[in-house]
Design a protein around this motif. Structure first.
Motif, mmCIF file in Angstrom:
data_model
loop_
_atom_site.group_PDB
_atom_site.id
_atom_site.type_symbol
_atom_site.label_atom_id
_atom_site.label_comp_id
_atom_site.label_asym_id
_atom_site.label_seq_id
_atom_site.Cartn_x
_atom_site.Cartn_y
_atom_site.Cartn_z
ATOM 1 N N GLU A 1 30.914 39.027 41.759
ATOM 2 C CA GLU A 1 30.818 40.428 42.172
ATOM 3 C C GLU A 1 31.941 40.734 43.153
ATOM 4 O OE1 GLU A 1 26.977 41.285 43.712
ATOM 5 O OE2 GLU A 1 25.923 40.840 41.845
ATOM 6 N N LYS A 2 32.616 41.834 42.910
ATOM 7 C CA LYS A 2 33.694 42.312 43.782
ATOM 8 C C LYS A 2 34.834 41.311 43.903
ATOM 9 C CE LYS A 2 30.660 45.336 46.472
ATOM 10 N NZ LYS A 2 30.136 45.697 47.817
ATOM 11 N N GLY A 3 35.147 40.644 42.788
ATOM 12 C CA GLY A 3 36.362 39.861 42.738
ATOM 13 C C GLY A 3 37.547 40.796 42.525
ATOM 14 N N ARG A 4 38.758 40.261 42.609
ATOM 15 C CA ARG A 4 39.946 41.116 42.448
ATOM 16 C C ARG A 4 40.964 40.434 41.539
ATOM 17 N NH1 ARG A 4 42.136 43.367 48.045
ATOM 18 N NH2 ARG A 4 42.539 45.247 46.835
ATOM 19 N N LEU A 5 41.596 41.259 40.721
ATOM 20 C CA LEU A 5 42.707 40.831 39.878
ATOM 21 C C LEU A 5 43.919 41.664 40.265
ATOM 22 C CD1 LEU A 5 44.125 39.521 37.400
ATOM 23 C CD2 LEU A 5 43.086 41.317 36.015
#
Length: 314
Positions: A75-79
């Protein structure tokens, strides 16, 4: 339709139904052990996105496939996409080069985990008057929170000096874990030892060996936004994980970490010493028994993939 035909059809239906139930018993969905493996998030560029070569001043697609192969929901990772800005830039709103990712991990109902496809349009710039081509590299970096959960059974043997002449239900021994726990950071071994507390009681102690077995870097959970943002990390932000829970028979253990529960990996490995609290010391009059041990580790994780392209003069 005669009675014999009806009877035959009925018997065949019952045979098929029984076979289906038999298969269900042989492979019940709850038998799937999702907490195995050393994978977390897997990432790759899709075929021809980006293409191997593009013309200057042209727009071209970039596509990244993400698969959560571990046992924890992201949840709420970033790429974040990266470019050599002199020659490549985003063809649309620059905010789109940073994507938020939410991808569910493996479960008994979804043993392979979820996946997601993220795309972006990029713009090739000019290669310059003195060149016919220019090589460039497209980058994609992910930063995401993850957890490793070890759940197992250990033997609590109160007879630490071998004085009892009885057949024991179990013997305290080390546990080896070769298959991981469905996360890039794995508990590889648990050493079990019973410590003398006083003449009447003992305190179980566990030395827990952990290792980053993935291809990425462990980062401080609280530094995730910086890792895939504009702020730079310092070396102390790397290789930090947190013991969020350590329990024996549901009771908290004291673990050898700092006040915040932080553990710092050295060369991707470390060991954590956990012991039962004094208040939870166990009577030496109790016979040996099996007890549930649960360890939960929380951390951030990051890695980068790249693909080389060639920009050609139009």
């Amino acid at each position: 339709m005669n009675k014999k035909l009806i009877l035959t059809i009925g018997i065949l239906f019952l045979v098929v139904l029984a076979g289906c139930k038999s298969k269900e018993k042989e492979n019940p969905i709850t038998d799937v052990d999702v907490r195995k493996g050393i994978d977390g998030l897997a990432m790759s560029f899709i075929t021809n996105a980006p293409p191997a070569s593009v013309f200057e001043k042209s727009t071209f697609p970039i596509g990244v496939e993400l698969k959560n192969k571990g046992a924890f929901d992201i949840e709420k990772g970033r790429l974040v996409f990266g470019f050599e800005r002199t020659y490549v830039d985003v063809a649309e709103d620059k905010d789109k080069e940073v994507k938020t990712i939410n991808i569910k991990g493996k479960s008994v109902f979804n043993p392979k985990g979820d996946e997601e496809l993220i795309t972006l349009n990029a713009q090739a710039k000019t290669v310059g008057p003195q060149s016919e081509t220019h090589p460039s590299t497209i980058l994609a970096t992910v930063c995401y929170p993850y957890e490793t959960v070890l759940g197992g059974s250990v033997c609590v043997d109160t007879d630490i000096y071998g004085e009892k002449k009885i057949q024991k239900a179990c013997n305290a021994k080390d546990l080896i874990f070769k298959d991981g726990q469905g996360a890039p950071v794995a508990v590889t071994k648990v050493e079990t030892k019973m410590l003398y507390a006083d003449e009447n009681k003992i305190r179980p102690q566990f030395i827990i060996y952990v290792e980053n077995k993935g291809d990425g870097e462990v980062i401080d959970y609280n530094k995730l936004a910086d890792a895939c943002g504009s702020k730079s990390l310092v070396y102390t932000d790397f290789n930090n994980l947190t013991i969020t829970s350590a329990k024996l028979s549901g009771k908290d253990l004291d673990c050898g970490a700092d006040a915040s529960g932080k553990v710092r990996l050295k060369e991707k490995k470390d060991m954590i010493r956990c012991v039962s609290k004094e208040v939870d010391a166990i009577s030496r009059n109790i016979d040996a028994y099996m007890a549930p041990l649960e360890i939960t580790l929380s951390y951030g994780y990051t890695f980068t993939i790249s693909k080389d392209i060639v920009i050609e003069k139009a």
